[in-house]
Write an enzyme that holds these catalytic residues in place. Structure first.
Site, PDB file in Angstrom:
ATOM      1  N   LYS A   1       0.860  -1.234  -0.190  1.00  0.00           N
ATOM      2  CA  LYS A   1       0.052  -0.220   0.052  1.00  0.00           C
ATOM      3  C   LYS A   1       0.919   1.157  -0.083  1.00  0.00           C
ATOM      4  CE  LYS A   1      -3.982   2.360   0.589  1.00  0.00           C
ATOM      5  NZ  LYS A   1      -3.298   3.763   0.043  1.00  0.00           N
TER       6      LYS A   1
ATOM      7  N   ARG B   1      -3.127   8.693  -5.783  1.00  0.00           N
ATOM      8  CA  ARG B   1      -3.792   7.581  -6.442  1.00  0.00           C
ATOM      9  C   ARG B   1      -4.265   8.279  -7.940  1.00  0.00           C
ATOM     10  NH1 ARG B   1      -8.761   3.493  -4.854  1.00  0.00           N
ATOM     11  NH2 ARG B   1      -9.004   2.654  -6.679  1.00  0.00           N
TER      12      ARG B   1
ATOM     13  N   ARG C   1      -9.020  10.772  -7.457  1.00  0.00           N
ATOM     14  CA  ARG C   1     -10.053  10.173  -6.806  1.00  0.00           C
ATOM     15  C   ARG C   1     -11.205  11.274  -6.839  1.00  0.00           C
ATOM     16  NH1 ARG C   1      -7.580   7.132  -1.631  1.00  0.00           N
ATOM     17  NH2 ARG C   1      -6.384   9.224  -1.674  1.00  0.00           N
TER      18      ARG C   1
ATOM     19  N   GLU D   1      -0.474   4.303  -8.159  1.00  0.00           N
ATOM     20  CA  GLU D   1      -0.176   5.065  -7.259  1.00  0.00           C
ATOM     21  C   GLU D   1       1.198   6.019  -7.498  1.00  0.00           C
ATOM     22  OE1 GLU D   1      -1.505   6.641  -3.133  1.00  0.00           O
ATOM     23  OE2 GLU D   1      -2.462   5.090  -4.613  1.00  0.00           O
TER      24      GLU D   1
ATOM     25  N   LYS E   1      -7.735  -3.550   2.983  1.00  0.00           N
ATOM     26  CA  LYS E   1      -6.722  -2.581   3.620  1.00  0.00           C
ATOM     27  C   LYS E   1      -6.368  -3.205   4.963  1.00  0.00           C
ATOM     28  CE  LYS E   1      -8.417   1.572   3.251  1.00  0.00           C
ATOM     29  NZ  LYS E   1      -8.365   3.059   3.217  1.00  0.00           N
TER      30      LYS E   1
END
Length: 549
Positions: free
Chosen positions: A205, A210, A225, A255, A381
């Site tokens: 992660k 993003r 986003r 990312e 996550k």
């Protein structure tokens, strides 16, 4: 109805402030500019002033303009650019206001300054389309499914009116129309994750920007986003996409993280965020190039891959990216993954990611589909903050603020109210009022941002207890990351609060207290997020439950 002339992802802005609109009104009606300015300072609303002036001059001729004619005039105004464009916009707006009746002029004059104040969310308009067709909300799910793939309310409304509800199901992804990004659920241990989805793929992660990248031929666009077109901010990533992507048409996600060419290391978010800028982009790109870790493929060579399994999407993504294997040369890097079967292996990967300075890991279901805009169990996550029950952060929307006293009076702000989104009510509900923990610069920055959004009236989309009322309210635009010691229950915060009628029936009493943050403090501004990306009430309830288990 939303005060825009294009979908959110198309950067078509008017670039007009209140003073500019006042100037147009001054010229059209031959009224002293200073007199108009004083009226505006008293009312704070351009629309009311324009309506009153029009009503006072009934001799002015008006035309029966259609919605299409007004829309076309506003689009033409927004597209005006270059030398003399400001004067042209003034003339266009003045001409349009002159032709409108007083009530129409009230609302249309608010649009160029972004102050329509009707409070129509995208979901409200989808509800409206459903009511138009069926007389209730039962079509909303079908409409929302199309919206998540193609978030253009105008296009969806056109399809419904022109071809009927059945054709909405045929709406598919289109290059240069962003797909609402999928989100992950949260769990706090490897054992919980494996129990939930079994054998899974584990990805690192990353803590950066993003981006959803769209490419067709030699044209590349990138979206955040929040559906913002961010292409101009990242010329190095655009160049990398053109060099490394083999496909003619593609939509994929990644990312973007800052990279230090001297030390050959990746940079933390606090440094990467410096790349988010409108000016000096080329110079900063050379000083701090970005690397894009590509992790999802949504569309390839004119075919949607949204309902294809994760494993297939990953295979096709790897094929589509041309790499040398040298991190100093490649801008695009396939994120890669490790397939795990047991919780211990997953925990080791988590520890390894933390050691590398990453946020944590994401576990993905091997046969999972890509669910636009959804927070589902296909992605889970497991981040550092979620491994500690009192170290969570919550992304909140700033709802309003109080003017400061003493030293804070210089800042123009002394405390600010934050909340989360309650999907059941389609409202923002409160979780904290924050008055400490900010630096002087942070207070000034927050006040500067809020000043552009403030209103003296409580927005219709807010549910606020009278004990939490603010001196000034703000439209839901600013997202802040808040850290707190724990979640508690509170009768004066409305997140999850349940009210019941008193015995007399004339008042309401608290049946179940709301959720509140204990010792909240600002971590950072989340400029990469829109209000709809903030933490939801449902997530807060899950956090509270996990905290007590």
């Amino acid at each position: 109805l939303q005060g825009r002339v294009s979908p959110q992802y198309i950067p078509l802005n008017f670039g007009m402030a209140e003073k500019m609109v006042l100037k147009a009104v001054s010229q059209m009606f031959q009224i002293d500019a200073d007199v108009l300015l004083k009226r505006f300072q008293k009312t704070g609303d351009i629309g009311t002033i324009v309506q009153e002036i029009k009503a006072d001059q009934p001799s002015l001729l008006t035309k029966e303009l259609s919605v299409q004619q007004v829309f076309d005039a506003l689009v033409d105004m927004a597209k005006s650019s270059g030398a003399g464009s400001q004067d042209k916009k003034l003339q266009q707006l003045a001409h349009l206001i002159a032709e409108l009746d007083p009530l129409s002029a009230r609302y249309v004059s608010r649009i160029p300054v972004g102050a329509l104040r009707l409070g129509f969310s995208d979901m409200t308009i989808l509800d409206g389309l459903s009511w138009m067709i069926l007389g209730d909300k039962t079509a909303k799910t079908q409409l929302q499914r199309a919206y998540l793939v193609r978030p253009d309310l105008g296009h969806i409304a056109y399809v419904v009116k022109h071809a009927g509800l059945d054709k909405v199901a045929e709406i598919t992804p289109e290059v240069f129309t962003p797909i609402l990004m999928m989100r992950a659920e949260r769990l706090s241990s490897g054992e919980e994750i494996v129990d939930k989805i079994g054998e899974c793929a584990v990805e690192s992660k990353y803590d950066g920007f993003r981006l959803q990248i769209h490419k067709k031929g030699k044209e590349v666009r990138m979206y955040t986003r929040g559906l913002e077109d961010a292409t101009h901010m990242y010329p190095d990533v655009v160049e990398g996409v053109l060099k490394q992507i083999k496909a003619d048409t593609i939509i994929f996600e990644g990312e973007a993280i800052g990279f230090d060419p001297a030390s050959q290391t990746f940079l933390p978010f606090q440094e990467t965020v410096q790349r988010k800028r409108k000016y000096g982009v080329e110079e900063k790109a050379k000083e701090m190039p970005l690397k894009l870790f590509a992790f999802e493929l949504l569309y390839l060579n004119d075919a949607s891959l949204l309902i294809e399994p994760y494993v297939l999407r990953q295979t096709e993504l790897a094929k589509a990216i041309k790499v040398t294997g040298d991190v100093a040369i490649d801008t695009l890097i396939p994120a890669g993954h490790t397939v795990v079967k047991d919780a211990k292996h997953l925990e080791l990967l988590f520890d390894d990611a933390i050691t590398k300075g990453l946020e944590g890991i994401i576990a993905k279901k091997l046969d999972g589909i890509y669910q636009p805009g959804a927070r589902g169990w296909n992605w889970i996550k497991f981040k550092r903050s979620y491994s500690s029950k009192i170290d969570d952060t919550i992304d909140c929307v700033v709802m309003g603020y109080d003017v400061g006293k003493g030293k804070r009076a210089d800042f123009g702000i002394g405390a600010f109210l934050v909340g989360v989104y309650d999907a059941t009510q389609d409202k923002y509900v409160t979780v904290a009022k924050i008055g400490t923990g900010l630096t002087d610069d942070e207070w000034r920055e927050l006040q500067k941002r809020l000043h552009k959004l403030h209103s003296t009236h409580l927005p219709a989309m807010y549910e606020v207890d009278k004990m939490m009322t603010c001196d000034l309210w703000a439209t839901p635009e600013i997202v802040v990351e808040i850290k707190a010691d724990e979640l508690t229950r509170s009768t004066i915060h409305t997140a999850g609060r349940v009210m019941k009628a008193s015995k007399s029936g004339s008042t309401f009493d608290v049946e179940e207290p709301g959720y509140a943050l204990r010792f909240p403090r600002l971590q950072r501004f989340r400029d990469d997020k829109q209000p709809q990306d903030a933490t939801t009430l449902k997530e807060v309830q899950k956090m509270f439950k996990a905290q007590r288990s």
